[in-house]
Scaffold this motif. Sequence first.
Motif, short mmCIF file in Angstrom:
data_model
loop_
_atom_site.label_atom_id
_atom_site.label_comp_id
_atom_site.label_asym_id
_atom_site.label_seq_id
_atom_site.Cartn_x
_atom_site.Cartn_y
_atom_site.Cartn_z
N UNK B 164 39.12 44.36 43.91
CA UNK B 164 37.76 44.56 44.48
C UNK B 164 36.91 43.31 44.26
N UNK B 165 36.14 42.91 45.25
CA UNK B 165 35.32 41.70 45.05
C UNK B 165 34.23 41.89 44.01
N UNK B 166 33.85 43.15 43.71
CA UNK B 166 32.78 43.34 42.72
C UNK B 166 33.32 43.46 41.29
N UNK B 167 34.64 43.38 41.11
CA UNK B 167 35.24 43.35 39.77
C UNK B 167 35.64 41.90 39.49
N UNK B 168 35.06 41.29 38.46
CA UNK B 168 35.24 39.85 38.31
C UNK B 168 36.00 39.42 37.06
N UNK B 169 36.33 40.36 36.18
CA UNK B 169 37.12 39.98 35.01
C UNK B 169 37.79 41.23 34.43
N UNK B 170 38.74 40.98 33.54
CA UNK B 170 39.38 42.03 32.76
C UNK B 170 38.80 41.93 31.35
N UNK B 171 38.53 43.06 30.70
CA UNK B 171 37.87 42.98 29.40
C UNK B 171 38.60 43.82 28.35
N UNK B 172 38.69 43.28 27.13
CA UNK B 172 39.27 44.01 26.00
C UNK B 172 38.44 43.70 24.75
N UNK B 173 38.65 44.51 23.71
CA UNK B 173 37.99 44.26 22.42
C UNK B 173 38.73 43.16 21.67
N UNK B 174 38.02 42.48 20.77
CA UNK B 174 38.70 41.49 19.92
C UNK B 174 39.53 42.18 18.85
#
Lengths: 376, 376
Positions: B164-174
């Motif tokens: 999707x163009x409105x999803x710009x990254x993947x995120x996880x906890x440190x």
Amino acid sequence: MQTSNTDKKVPADQRPKLKRSIIDCDIHHATGMNAIKPYLPRAYQELVKQYGPALPGGMHFNGGVGGRMADAYPEGGGSAGSDLELMKKQHLDRYNVEYGILTGEGYAMHATPNYDYAAAICRAINEYTIEHWLSRESRLRGSVFISKQEPKLASQEIDRVGGRPDMVQVIVSSGASLPYGNRFYDPIYEACVRHNLPFTIHVGLEGEGINSPHTGAGYVTHYIEQRCARPAVMAAHLASFIFDGVFERFPALKVVLQEAGVLWLAPFLWKLDQEWKGLRVQTPWVRKKPSEYFREHIRVTTQPFEETPNREIFDHLLESIYAKETLMFCSDYPHWDYDSPSQALPKLDHELWDSIYYQNAAKLYGLPQRQTEEMK
Amino acid sequence: MQTSNTDKKVPADQRPKLKRSIIDCDIHHATGMNAIKPYLPRAYQELVKQYGPALPGGMHFNGGVGGRMADAYPEGGGSAGSDLELMKKQHLDRYNVEYGILTGEGYAMHATPNYDYAAAICRAINEYTIEHWLSRESRLRGSVFISKQEPKLASQEIDRVGGRPDMVQVIVSSGASLPYGNRFYDPIYEACVRHNLPFTIHVGLEGEGINSPHTGAGYVTHYIEQRCARPAVMAAHLASFIFDGVFERFPALKVVLQEAGVLWLAPFLWKLDQEWKGLRVQTPWVRKKPSEYFREHIRVTTQPFEETPNREIFDHLLESIYAKETLMFCSDYPHWDYDSPSQALPKLDHELWDSIYYQNAAKLYGLPQRQTEEMK
């Protein structure tokens, strides 16, 4: 199933044979490193030859030759750092070392769950150090090894040998299962203060045995990662000392951070102070800025020292860590990444040089002023 | 012992009485936080009221009011950050935010052993974010939450919504049980590269659930220690990415380090380069200086930023971390230690300001140039 295995009482090759053939589902053939080495890729063969198997109980390969300088092995055999005469020739005499603090090696007893055994090893190291080193060379001073995983036994060992004038500090590995500010360790600090001995944390044994994984993100894969994680382990101990209030409970205690690098401390101290401003309501016993506790209670040794991109940054950061009061030279002889006293640091003004190379350690360890002539 | 407890089939107050008296050795009376709060010392009563019980599952007290800015709670009720209109008023409109990247909160699913459940929660967060936020406000962009403890499920979720163009990254906890350079995670990076999405590590969940203890020295005692340990966790991930060769396996991958501070990176990069010089024979796939991988592949967000003793050090260190290419502004709205865009950093020259406050993020996330007028 037999209730007792009577075969075991007979030598193996005299035991009665079986008439009917069988299948045995668990026969251990030898697959140790010696057996399989020729079958490993050449690169690992070389690494194992240099550093040993690098499996739990010394999990990572090391640097140099077996972790030591190639030329520090005595000609007659024996390990690097085992020969006092060679140590004198290569280091003490050559670099005009007025006093040298012995810190030993192989801190594996700091990672075993068997604290009685750990205490026995520490006692043996201390006795050996006194008999074979301190009694033979007046320039050397010793470190009291302790079983930090059992603080009462540890404090007994400090009481046993810590009063000797040739024992100048207590030493433990940075690898630990609990940060050193935890009250669990208080009996150790009571004993340190009783005998006026600094508590020295030397890197090592992170992620081994009962100690926590190397990093807050788990176990690391490579030796280089372990080395790069060491500042962080030391940082955790430092924050723990300050925020758990150890220096309020033991105002006379001094702590030495050894072999975890130096300049990382500058931004770390800024962070400690900054967080303290916002959160000190939660740790009201921390009465001063963390950097003030650092300046008063913490001493840091030089090796290995980060290379900076230029001299200006170096000077700035040295100031930020109060190097004139807190920094003490060390060489790490005979380890592979040894810093020679003449090349460890860039040129310093005389007073700063004297503080780092002599006065800060003399003050901390109660050592006399120079008695040797200046070398030509 | 009964084979079935027939009493259980009868409502509790209708069960038959016993004639002969007994002793029961295990009766659980309620001793939860609500029951015992009045019996706690006043200081802890206040902390629990502000931050909740601070026991495993959110082990440490936090800052501000419930971890948030006191004035970020909507007047009509609800949690801080739950009301788009208030977010616009307090932050997006006020500070002329052209684009804002949503990063959510409460990353506890990153610490549960139940990876199917974690994946379900991540999917729910992603759906909720798309429906309730991204579809309502064109300035916002989303982060794909993934169950990083099960990389295959994680990569499926990236494939599901990452295009999707409105999803710009993947995120996880440190917080993690294995550093992120470990090959275990490769399916995640394959998916990131497939969809041209940066992999963002946001602090949180260290020492919780299945994640490793906060530090290489074990669990920390206080929230302030957890905060001070966060640079180190991020450092471990960074070293792991570089020395495990992730950027050689995935040359297009970009990684964002979020909320672990900034300036600690300077001495850390010096150390990485220095150690690499001595030990690169052991990691031959690391073909370039670690700082070069950093410059090319790593981006760092600003909040919380270390306060330096003077401007000169600040400038030096910014240069050492290649801030002009690597640093990206973030506010951490509505968390208690929020950085307002006008006060986060000291005055910067125009080009550097523009890089940090706009261009570096625009380039990384593929966002267009400014379309709004400059505010008076």
